[in-house]
Design an enzyme around this catalytic site. Structure first.
Site, PDB file in Angstrom:
ATOM      1  N   ASP A 483      35.991 -15.884  11.235  1.00 50.10           N
ATOM      2  CA  ASP A 483      37.127 -16.388  11.716  1.00 50.10           C
ATOM      3  C   ASP A 483      36.398 -18.292  11.376  1.00 50.10           C
ATOM      4  O   ASP A 483      37.112 -18.362  11.365  1.00 50.10           O
ATOM      5  CB  ASP A 483      37.418 -16.543  13.309  1.00 50.10           C
ATOM      6  CG  ASP A 483      35.084 -16.193  14.419  1.00 50.10           C
ATOM      7  OD1 ASP A 483      35.096 -16.485  13.490  1.00 50.10           O
ATOM      8  OD2 ASP A 483      36.174 -16.236  15.117  1.00 50.10           O
ATOM      9  N   CYS A 484      35.195 -18.626  11.078  1.00 53.18           N
ATOM     10  CA  CYS A 484      34.876 -19.799  10.484  1.00 53.18           C
ATOM     11  C   CYS A 484      35.649 -20.021   9.205  1.00 53.18           C
ATOM     12  O   CYS A 484      36.283 -20.514   9.038  1.00 53.18           O
ATOM     13  CB  CYS A 484      33.655 -19.935  10.767  1.00 53.18           C
ATOM     14  SG  CYS A 484      33.681 -20.320  12.951  1.00 53.18           S
TER      15      CYS A 484
END
Length: 760
Positions: A483-484
């Protein structure tokens, strides 16, 4: 006075891939600070202590005070706005609130472009570091007297009223939290008759003493000499020698389970115990209900307080542990079988050293940091060894200071917070006004991308590739996160559509392609995205969970948040690069959408793995589905999700979800009908993405009014309950969320719900 230093590092034992961009450390300067500044710090510290049982998370005020002063931003303008109870929200009111919020975010940006913030909360993060520094003789090398004062401030501020400490700052008292923080207070020089220490000791002894620690606690205590390895469930390092075709191979484990149990198994395999000092002997008397030499360690192996028993062992697991304990371990101690153990511990420590080097001695996280230091010193008990000195130089990277004191944090959320904050500012529509701020953040994101894989034959060390990904914190950390990566890639794609003279030079296309390639690698058969490494191990392996404290830690899992984030990013990527692996992009998005729809619960909710909890997941899920045109009017899934959120909205327009939702896995309201501004922002954005404005904007107006009226004089928002979580049962404090998400939500509301000069 304490000062936050950013992007600095020097000395022969410290090295970096990108000149320490993103590094954030606190140093004490006895000459710094005026009397007014010192008095202001004293007041916020006293105010936290006075109100510590009302709101447990700190407001990260020391960092804010410093950066606001250094950046010389006048936060008194524009003046704040309030919307009366019977008044309606106007475009002018929300625009003023957004301007103040963006101005505040500009004021707390660091010189290297990232947004510093605390990422902590678990009460078992700090003590192991204090313990390893003590028995390696480096406590006074790594920590000054000022460090110790602030560490003690943190520990005492978060002691519960019953005398114990929780698993995290908002949790009920546990044996793990209480024993470890008790030891820390004694190591830091507090005597046994101190009121706080005495209360903690009573809590421990009233529940049977330290022998009732959970398995993790037993491991820490065994290393420290307050427990015996013969009272632990086996942690056989032979596991690292298993062939890859077995279902229990290390390559099939969740990465953090693997990287924590590897040093644990090494220490267990060599039966390492720290030197026994007078303090250790005193603690043996203080923390046990019977003389140490009379404890039945075989019986103690099975003990655990009910307060720590979140995830009970399965029957099959107890059978396996019992067999290993009574039959396996005795055999492995004798030649020639003992040669297998020698090979196993040798392999474990080799991988530990490799992980140290590939993370620039940051290690995968703060739990591993302490365990790696224990293992490195156990192998070579010399604090002057090169490896140990490199470890010592990276301790400041983990220490964070706020008004509640100094603590060890996870490993920092620099990249995550920066990617989110840039998007919040972009949503405000104030890009031209804040181009310099965005450019600095843009540069940070570009410089933080992993441009290489781990060294050597990383697959043999059970690692996934990292090239093209982003970490949670900075490039030196080296551990890729899905997700980063999605959020950072989206920032680069969004900013590529603005003039370079305004937001900085665009990222090279190949860097974007590398990120897409990484995201592809983490999509599972069901369409969902894992976090660090591909999921796919058998679900039944979770029945072998060796920890009583966490759920779902044995194997990697897929998450609605990671999946929805990737959907939104790859849709934008497809728009800007329509010819790059188009079929794969389309297939990825199609499978991901199906996953988000399939994991919705019957009541319309989604369970959040990384935020509290159903409100957090709903924002991601509805945003992901909305990005492909699935709204309330076109999708049954979205209708159910919207109806679920609206059923939880409070009369004042907000949402308030307790952290108890995470371990209980059902929606739990905050006590006293309270609301939380971060969760309210998540819900507001999720509903906007779902098309709520087109069918009935009233709930949106009520939520926006609450956010506007909650804003502080300087444009910030108040710190409330904890909003982060991992592994179901452990909460994380994201101190930046309160200044990011209300800004983002109000910007979205002003641009997509209200129209200029239109009064509703």
């Amino acid at each position: 006075m304490w000062k936050l230093k950013v992007a600095e590092g020097q000395g022969p034992w410290l090295y970096s891939l990108n000149n320490f961009i993103g590094r954030q450390i606190w140093e004490f300067d006895p000459q710094a600070g005026t009397q007014e500044e010192l008095e202001e710090i004293r007041k916020v510290q006293e105010n936290f202590t006075k109100n510590r049982f009302r709101y447990k998370p700190n407001g990260d005020l020391l960092m804010r005070m410093q950066l606001i002063k250094e950046n010389q931003i006048d936060l008194s303008i524009p003046p704040p706005v309030r919307v009366g109870e019977k008044e309606e929200v106007t475009y002018e009111a929300v625009t003023t609130a957004v301007r103040k919020a963006v101005r505040l975010n500009r004021a707390i940006q660091a010189i290297d472009g990232h947004w510093p913030a605390e990422n902590a909360g678990p009460m078992f993060f700090t003590p192991p570091l204090i313990m390893v520094l003590y028995f390696t003789g480096t406590l006074n090398i790594a920590l000054t007297a000022e460090h110790k004062v602030e560490l003690l401030r943190y520990i005492t501020n978060h002691q519960n009223e019953d005398g114990g400490w929780g698993f995290h700052i908002e949790g009920h008292s546990t044996m793990l939290g209480t024993t470890l923080n008790y030891i820390s207070m004694r190591v830091l020089g507090i005597g046994p008759d101190d009121e706080a220490v005495a209360a903690a000791r009573k809590w421990i002894l009233d529940r049977g003493g330290a022998t009732y620690s959970p398995s993790w606690g037993k491991c820490y205590l065994s290393v420290f000499g307050l427990y015996e390895w013969s009272g632990c469930n086996p942690l056989p390092p032979e596991f690292w020698l298993f062939p890859s075709f077995l279902p229990m191979h290390p390559d099939k484990m969740w990465c953090y389970c693997r990287t924590i149990y590897m040093p644990m198994s090494y220490l267990y395999g060599i039966r390492f115990q720290a030197p026994i000092t007078d303090l250790i002997l005193q603690l043996r008397e203080e923390m046990h209900t019977q003389p140490y030499h009379e404890i039945d360690w075989a019986k103690a192996r099975l003990l655990c307080t009910k307060e720590d028993y979140y995830y009970p062992h399965s029957l099959i697991q107890d059978v396996i542990w019992g067999g290993l304990y009574h039959f396996g371990e005795p055999i492995l101690k004798h030649w020639p079988v003992s040669k297998i153990r020698e090979r196993a511990v040798k392999k474990a420590i080799e991988i530990i050293h490799w992980e140290d080097e590939n993370s620039r001695y940051l290690t995968p996280g703060c739990v591993e940091k302490a365990f790696h230091m224990m293992a490195v010193w156990a192998e070579n008990p010399d604090s002057n060894s090169d490896a140990f000195k490199r470890h010592l130089t990276r301790i400041p990277d983990y220490l964070w200071l706020a008004e509640d004191g100094m603590k060890v944090q996870s490993f920092g959320s620099q990249l995550w917070d920066t990617a989110l904050c840039i998007q919040a500012i972009l949503e405000s529509g104030l890009v031209e006004e804040y181009g310099t701020t965005i450019k600095k953040g843009h540069d940070y994101v570009k410089l933080s991308q992993c441009q290489e894989n781990p060294s050597g034959d990383y697959r043999r060390r059970y690692r996934h590739f990292s090239k093209g990904a982003w970490t949670f914190s900075d490039r030196d950390h080296g551990w890729q996160v899905s997700d980063c990566t999605s959020e950072a890639l989206r920032v680069l794609l969004l900013l590529s559509q603005f003039p370079e003279e305004l937001v900085g030079k665009k990222a090279e296309p190949q860097r974007l392609f590398d990120a897409v390639n990484f995201l592809f690698s983490l999509q599972g058969k069901t369409g969902g995205l894992a976090v660090w490494e591909p999921a796919g191990a058998e679900e039944w392996l979770e029945k072998l969970n060796p920890s009583e404290l966490f759920a779902n830690i044995v194997t990697e899992h897929e998450y609605v948040e990671c999946t929805s984030s990737a959907i939104q990013t790859l849709l934008l990527f497809k728009k800007l690069y329509p010819n790059h692996r188009r079929k794969e992009v389309d297939n990825f998005i199609e499978k991901a959408i199906r996953y988000v729809e399939n994991v919705q619960r019957p009541d319309g909710s989604w369970y959040g793995g990384w935020g509290v909890c159903f409100t957090y997941a709903a924002w991601f899920a509805l945003s992901g589905l909305g990005s492909v045109g699935k709204t309330y009017s076109t999708s049954k899934t979205v209708r159910k999700g919207v109806d679920f959120l609206l059923s939880k909205q409070k009369a004042n327009g907000g949402w308030g979800e307790s952290f108890r939702s995470c371990p209980d896995m059902v929606y739990v309201h905050l006590e006293g009908d309270r609301t939380n501004i971060v969760q309210t922002a998540w819900c507001l954005m999720g509903l906007i993405e779902a098309g709520q404005a087109e069918r009935d904007p009233t709930p949106l107006h009520k939520a926006a009014k609450l956010l506007i009226n909650s804003q502080l004089e300087n444009g910030d928002f108040p710190q409330e309950e904890i909003t982060g979580v991992y592994m179901n049962n452990c909460m994380l404090h994201y101190a930046s969320y309160r200044n990011i998400f209300p800004t983002w939500a109000l910007g979205m509301y002003s641009r997509r719900v209200l129209k200029t000069s239109q009064k509703l």
